[in-house]
Scaffold this motif. Structure first.
Motif, short mmCIF file in Angstrom:
data_model
loop_
_atom_site.label_atom_id
_atom_site.label_comp_id
_atom_site.label_asym_id
_atom_site.label_seq_id
_atom_site.Cartn_x
_atom_site.Cartn_y
_atom_site.Cartn_z
N GLU A 150 12.37 8.86 5.07
CA GLU A 150 11.14 9.34 4.45
C GLU A 150 11.03 8.76 3.05
O GLU A 150 12.01 8.72 2.31
N LEU A 151 9.83 8.31 2.70
CA LEU A 151 9.60 7.68 1.40
C LEU A 151 8.96 8.68 0.45
O LEU A 151 8.08 9.46 0.85
N TYR B 180 0.81 -1.21 0.00
CA TYR B 180 0.00 0.00 0.00
C TYR B 180 0.85 1.27 0.00
O TYR B 180 0.30 2.38 -0.01
N ARG B 181 2.18 1.13 0.03
CA ARG B 181 3.01 2.32 0.13
C ARG B 181 2.86 3.26 -1.06
O ARG B 181 2.72 4.48 -0.89
N GLU C 74 9.36 5.86 7.81
CA GLU C 74 9.70 4.55 8.38
C GLU C 74 10.87 4.70 9.35
O GLU C 74 11.88 5.35 9.05
N VAL C 75 10.71 4.08 10.50
CA VAL C 75 11.71 4.18 11.57
C VAL C 75 12.89 3.26 11.28
O VAL C 75 12.71 2.11 10.85
N ILE D 60 9.59 3.70 -5.56
CA ILE D 60 9.75 4.43 -4.30
C ILE D 60 11.23 4.66 -4.02
O ILE D 60 12.07 3.79 -4.26
N GLN D 61 11.54 5.84 -3.53
CA GLN D 61 12.89 6.14 -3.07
C GLN D 61 12.85 6.42 -1.57
O GLN D 61 11.91 7.04 -1.06
N TRP D 62 13.89 5.96 -0.88
CA TRP D 62 14.05 6.22 0.55
C TRP D 62 15.04 7.36 0.72
O TRP D 62 16.14 7.35 0.14
N PHE D 63 14.66 8.35 1.53
CA PHE D 63 15.49 9.51 1.77
C PHE D 63 15.98 9.51 3.21
O PHE D 63 15.21 9.23 4.13
#
Length: 350
Positions: A303-304, A211-212, A224-225, A311-314
């Motif tokens: 942060e996504l 669902y992201r 996300e932690v 999707i990229q993770w920052f």
């Protein structure tokens, strides 16, 4: 089927004078006495609300669905059993780890502050909500015994901002659509949950991961932690610990209402488990929570964001920069397993 359900409520009541609600279970990992540490949130109460919490406990205690332990454990407890338990407790307390833990307890200032009157209390209206004990017997389609429908009006009342913490986040299509409607009304929606690296239940992460994209496309800010602080650094993460898995369940609405309790944002909490929590109409407390989140080190989470290729993770420590196109700090094998798990038709069980 009753094997699917479980009591997930958490409350702690002392002499009907003080009461605690939150997400914390009784276990070493919830009390900073384990290699795996769950970062949780507890709300301690005094005043008229304690009677509400005590009433919910009594409803479950007196329910015909509650059975005395003696009716299940048919073996008689002997004096030898009691001595064996006493010896085990003494051994644990005398161990190096036990002595270190006792020392930390003695150094804690919380009880001293409460006893001396130094603790700052927030005063406001509180409403306690809980699932009916009979929820586990009712059809899943019967929401009359459920906690979540009673929380929905508060969520739907948001006009500016909704910040939600849930260690296990499986919104489903219904949840995605609900958050999308809030965003379309101009509400800033922020969802904070565990990453693949920090979660302790991979199959729930599988239910969340699909669902992201939909959440991000709807305009939800998704955080996300991390599992721990960077090596060589000691600092607090968004969970409040340098090596903790998020386990707190709470949300803040328009910096006025705050909910805290045992319920996750997933089908299991909504439909199968029994849960308890409270809504606080306390703007000062809600504002302090938001200020506290701002003070936390931004290096504690990813942060996504949506990109052309997914999707990229920052990493926002100190400046936001893209670090990965896949779940950080995870192996290819782990990610493949998550994809396989996400295909299983078990979402209602998550």
């Amino acid at each position: 089927m009753l094997w699917k359900q479980r009591l997930h409520n958490k409350s702690f009541i002392v002499d009907n004078q003080l009461a605690i609600l939150g997400g914390r279970n009784i276990g070493n990992e919830y009390y900073r006495n384990s290699a795996v540490e769950f970062a949780d949130l507890d709300m301690i109460h005094r005043g008229a609300v304690v009677a509400q919490i005590s009433h919910e406990f009594d409803r479950y205690w007196n329910s015909p669905l509650s059975y005395p332990a003696e009716s299940i454990i048919i073996r008689a407890i002997t004096s030898a059993d009691r001595q064996q338990l006493k010896n085990a407790l003494t051994k644990a307390a005398d161990s190096v780890a036990g002595q270190q833990y006792i020392s930390r307890l003695k150094q804690s200032s919380l009880l001293e502050h409460i006893a001396s009157g130094w603790t700052h209390w927030y005063w406001g209206d509180v409403a306690v909500y809980a699932d009916e004990p009979g929820k586990i017997l009712a059809p899943v389609s019967d929401r009359s015994t459920h906690l979540f429908p009673r929380l929905l009006p508060y969520l739907d009342s948001a006009t500016r901002e909704l910040v939600m913490f849930s260690p296990y986040l499986v919104p489903g299509k219904e949840g995605v659509n609900f958050f999308a409607r809030l965003v379309n009304r101009g509400v800033r929606v922020v969802l904070i949950t565990n990453s693949l690296a920090s979660t302790d239940v991979a199959i729930v992460h599988a239910g969340y991961s699909k669902y992201r994209k939909d959440l991000l496309a709807a305009g939800v800010r998704l955080i996300e932690v991390k599992t721990q602080a960077e090596k060589g650094r000691v600092h607090k993460t968004i969970t409040g610990s340098s090596r903790a898995t998020l386990h707190a369940k709470f949300f803040i609405i328009d910096r006025r209402y705050l909910f805290a309790g045992s319920a996750n944002l997933d089908p299991r909490s909504a439909l199968l488990n029994t849960e308890i929590g409270a809504i606080y109409d306390a703007p000062e407390m809600a504002e302090d929570f938001i200020s506290g989140l701002r003070r936390l080190d931004s290096g504690g989470f990813w942060e996504l964001k949506l990109a052309e290729n997914g999707i990229q993770w920052f990493d926002c420590n100190p400046d936001c920069r893209a670090i990965s196109n896949n779940d950080p700090e995870s192996s290819v094998l782990t990610r493949m397993g998550i994809v396989i798990l996400s295909m299983l038709p078990i979402e209602q069980q998550l």
